[in-house]
Design an enzyme around this catalytic site. Structure first.
Site, mmCIF file in Angstrom:
data_model
loop_
_atom_site.group_PDB
_atom_site.id
_atom_site.type_symbol
_atom_site.label_atom_id
_atom_site.label_comp_id
_atom_site.label_asym_id
_atom_site.label_seq_id
_atom_site.Cartn_x
_atom_site.Cartn_y
_atom_site.Cartn_z
ATOM 1 C CE LYS B 51 -4.337 -1.640 0.495
ATOM 2 N NZ LYS B 51 -5.460 -1.254 -0.389
ATOM 3 C CB SER B 302 -0.613 -8.199 -1.288
ATOM 4 O OG SER B 302 -1.453 -9.086 -0.575
#
Lengths: 316, 316
Positions: B51, B302
């Site tokens: 992110k 991720s």
């Protein structure tokens, strides 16, 4: 005694490209502001340890005429996996001599890389390895006591210097001393103002004792076997000790409890699974601040091979 | 609707240098020979998730005149930490709006990065965030529904293409679809022969259903909340769905048990601590081989933020 040079390490870096992963420096967000910490995650190498760097450099140096006769190593740990893995990458036959008390999982892992595994009584390891070398014309790949192996491990220092040129402190685990010799050679050449400090378990602190004495002090195998950091039970050779005396600023020690808790810290805060031997440098950062220079610090996380049960125990 | 281009992603890559870690591809040694696997370990980013790439690109694009008025985000997950972390790196004030059921540890982690945390009833998150934006002249940094955020996440695709130009399959988790949109844009531009496949939990498979229907199909928040993969409970926006329809080859789903066991596999075999959302791509590699093209595969891991207790449970 001839020490390796940073030029040897630059040459090694070219040879190991495509075999070793170029690991990044990982900035930690949970550290003191006047001594920020980066981790060098060598546990992420293909077999889970820095050892493939030295193995790859040593194998790349085998003359073409000798390659088909293969390589031999004796080890029950990460070096065995590293030699087996790199030999397959290079298309060389490999024989790994392991002591008969080696866990079956480790033998299977070594075979899975395509190596022949020769199981012998622990006291016969060197003799059998040397006999295989003589019989086959194979090349012995030692775990640390060789200039090419030291130069290969030293590529970690090149990468640290490239990624963080103003590094002020580099923490490196010490056992046989190949990794520390190589990294110290690179850092002292490229970042002469940085301190290079070895870290070992206080239960296997023969290197700290040796540097204090100015000569190699032997600890018994029995004593060194007490630490949970099973990758740090070897002792420097004449060759690596000569590098350490010349190029290492200090060696600090950490306790078993500090090592164990740092495995958990690395998993939860850095998302890295480190074996106890790989956690000693971060343990020193966390618990030996008073003994270390302040400033931009890199801790080499040397490996990540530990049993799932032990990982669960250390996390619980 | 305008889709982002690979040029947008190249520009983003320049902007996020020095904030996001340039993660390597990690070759796995435990995979089938006709479909070797590399992991892209975004769990090793400073706050433990990809992110920060999108957050950094979006913040770098804020006009100089507006920077001092700061940024606002609403999130209880990795996006909150990412905005807080990047804002401090950039020297911008940050306010993070979180729902009142957010665990205290997450609030403290966000505050530790220097952000103001505004706790509100869950239904008021967007309203409060918009009010802060209006009152302060701050800039909202959305978690996925913005071209700059998508372009920032897409830098992962650039790095994959640079490190493995002959990649044949890229597996990417899908939730709001920002990561998948960005990576697919980069891969389709640079490696046009490679397939890009999204992966989601079968308990939150709204994107698979939407692509099958050719329009966005809504699943209830309640249904999507059933999966352990708490980072994959959002749904694509019009903007990200337009990217997915155009640039993604397929979406496959994985079961809860597959996700759970893969967290353990990644810890023990790849030495990576992945959160359940980060493990879905490797789970698809391991359990959906029949539904995937064979060949050189990259799985994007991720994120790596999960509670220690859950990690122990999944490892035990």
């Amino acid at each position: 005694m001839d020490l390796i040079t940073v030029e040897d390490i630059h040459a090694a870096a070219e040879r190991i490209k495509g075999t070793a992963v170029r690991t990044p420096l990982l900035p930690c967000t949970w550290t003191e502001t006047d001594r920020p910490l980066w981790l060098k995650p060598e546990n992420l190498q293909p077999i889970g340890a820095f050892k493939i760097r030295g193995a790859a450099n040593a194998m790349a140096r085998i003359p073409a005429a000798d390659r088909a006769r293969g390589v031999v190593a004796y080890s029950s740990g990460n070096h065995a996996q590293a030699v087996a893995y790199v030999a397959r990458q290079f298309g060389l036959p490999a024989a790994i001599v392991v002591p008969e008390n080696t866990p079956v999982t480790k033998i299977e892992a070594t075979r899975a890389h395509g190596a022949e595994v020769v199981v012998v009584p622990i006291t016969d390891r060197e003799i059998v390895a040397e006999r295989l070398v003589a019989e086959r014309g194979a090349t012995l790949i030692p775990p640390f006591d060789h200039p090419d192996v030291i130069a290969g491990q030293g590529t970690i220092g090149l990468e640290i210097a490239a990624d963080l040129p103003d590094v002020e402190l580099v923490l490196v685990p010490v056992s046989g001393g190949g990794l520390l010799s190589g990294v110290a050679t690179a850092i002292k050449a490229l970042c002469p103002d940085a301190a290079v400090v070895g870290v070992e378990p206080e239960l296997a602190a023969d290197t700290a004792a040796s540097l204090a004495a100015g000569r190699r002090v032997e600890w018994s195998t029995h004593d060194r076997a007490r630490t949970i950091a099973d990758g740090l039970r070897a002792a420097p050779s004449e060759l690596t000790f000569a590098h350490l005396r010349e190029r290492v600023d200090a060696v600090v020690t950490v306790t078993e409890e500090e090592i164990r808790s740092t495995v958990a810290t690395l998993a939860t805060r850095a998302r890295l699974v480190a074996e106890p031997s790989g956690a000693v440098t971060t343990a020193a950062y966390l618990h030996r601040a008073a003994d270390l220079p302040r400033g931009r610090t890199v801790a080499v996380v040397s490996g990540g091979n530990l049993d799932r049960d032990l990982l669960v125990t250390l996390l619980s």
